[in-house]
Design a protein around this motif. Sequence first.
Motif, short mmCIF file in Angstrom:
data_model
loop_
_atom_site.label_atom_id
_atom_site.label_comp_id
_atom_site.label_asym_id
_atom_site.label_seq_id
_atom_site.Cartn_x
_atom_site.Cartn_y
_atom_site.Cartn_z
N SER A 120 0.82 -1.21 0.00
CA SER A 120 0.00 0.00 0.00
C SER A 120 0.85 1.27 0.00
O SER A 120 0.33 2.37 0.10
N GLY A 121 2.17 1.11 -0.03
CA GLY A 121 3.04 2.28 -0.11
C GLY A 121 3.47 2.86 1.22
O GLY A 121 3.89 4.01 1.31
N ILE A 122 3.38 2.06 2.28
CA ILE A 122 3.82 2.51 3.61
C ILE A 122 5.09 1.73 4.00
O ILE A 122 5.14 0.50 3.86
N ASN A 123 6.10 2.44 4.47
CA ASN A 123 7.35 1.81 4.93
C ASN A 123 7.18 1.29 6.35
O ASN A 123 6.42 1.86 7.13
N VAL A 124 7.95 0.25 6.69
CA VAL A 124 7.72 -0.46 7.95
C VAL A 124 8.99 -0.51 8.81
O VAL A 124 10.06 -0.87 8.32
N ALA A 153 9.35 -14.87 4.03
CA ALA A 153 8.62 -15.69 3.06
C ALA A 153 7.65 -14.85 2.22
O ALA A 153 7.40 -15.16 1.06
N LYS A 154 7.13 -13.78 2.80
CA LYS A 154 6.10 -12.98 2.11
C LYS A 154 6.65 -11.85 1.24
O LYS A 154 6.02 -11.45 0.27
N LEU A 155 7.79 -11.29 1.62
CA LEU A 155 8.27 -10.10 0.91
C LEU A 155 9.10 -10.45 -0.31
O LEU A 155 9.86 -11.41 -0.30
N THR A 156 8.97 -9.61 -1.33
CA THR A 156 9.87 -9.73 -2.47
C THR A 156 11.17 -9.01 -2.11
O THR A 156 11.22 -8.26 -1.13
N ASP A 159 10.66 -5.36 -1.92
CA ASP A 159 9.94 -4.93 -0.71
C ASP A 159 10.90 -4.52 0.41
O ASP A 159 10.60 -3.64 1.21
N TRP A 160 12.06 -5.18 0.47
CA TRP A 160 12.97 -4.94 1.59
C TRP A 160 13.54 -3.53 1.63
O TRP A 160 14.02 -3.08 2.67
N SER A 161 13.46 -2.80 0.51
CA SER A 161 13.93 -1.42 0.55
C SER A 161 12.96 -0.53 1.34
O SER A 161 13.25 0.63 1.63
N GLU A 205 23.28 -6.37 3.20
CA GLU A 205 24.13 -5.22 3.53
C GLU A 205 23.35 -3.90 3.47
O GLU A 205 23.79 -2.89 4.01
N GLN A 206 22.22 -3.93 2.78
CA GLN A 206 21.44 -2.68 2.63
C GLN A 206 20.40 -2.48 3.72
O GLN A 206 19.97 -1.35 3.98
N ILE A 207 19.98 -3.57 4.35
CA ILE A 207 18.89 -3.46 5.33
C ILE A 207 19.41 -2.88 6.64
O ILE A 207 20.39 -3.36 7.22
N ARG A 208 18.71 -1.84 7.11
CA ARG A 208 19.13 -1.22 8.36
C ARG A 208 18.58 -1.99 9.55
O ARG A 208 17.42 -2.40 9.54
#
Length: 251
Positions: A120-124, A153-156, A159-161, A205-208
């Motif tokens: 839906s366009g909301i960051n988590v 399992a659910k995220l592409t 999505d992780w960005s 390496e990109q995920i905070r």
Amino acid sequence: ARTFFVGGNFKLNGTKESIKTIVERLNEAKLASNTEVVLCPPAIYLDYANTINKRSPLVKIGAQNTYTKASGAYTGENSVAALKDIGIEWTILGHSERRTVVAREDDELIAEKTKFAIDSGINVILCIGELLEERKAGITLDVCKKQLLPTIAKLTKEDWSHVVIAYEPVWAIGTGLAATPEDAQETHKQIRDFLKEKLGAELSEQIRILYGGSANGANAVTFKDKADIDGFLVGGASLKPEFVDIINSRQ
Ligand code: 13P
């Protein structure tokens, strides 16, 4: 390099007056330009906080929880569509207080909420972390892995960005007993290694990965040289002037 990130989780605290004071303090403060800040007041004050925030895009306003549906017969829930409608771009999900105190949210539900928010366009800001008993039993990493797996399992990969992970050991939340920078770094590193195994080296390496649990204006700087600690999710201290020191702790 990963952009330093500081979230403020007000939890169920604040009045219109006190939230005005906090947002205006940030409006006027000298803030590190290389830090992303997301303030999460109670839902009732989101629109108000967003309207008086003058520091976007450096400072954003976020929710503390959202639901798996945009609308319908779901009394009391927060809609990601409504957040979008009022210009909110972030939400916390999976906070330990929702997992164990105010609701019994499980890893599957949190994964579903995370996927729905991102679609839906909301960051988590996705929270994980072990209880004291689990720490004592030596299963901290197992707990974190179990909490992350349904979301993985659910995220592409794309999505992780839109996700920031907050590692919040439950025993450190609101207790004044923060994890030591060394202990937090060790767990963050293990979480990143797990992400590497599941998502590949580049993405991991990109995920905070933020640390949460009694972070404050005095101890934030002691985490400064820890390679896998990319910021903080702050509860109590986010309501106080020292929140500015946490934001500026990486300068
Ligand atoms: P405290 O900073 O009050 O320990 O809370 C941490 C937290 O739960 C942030 O989400």
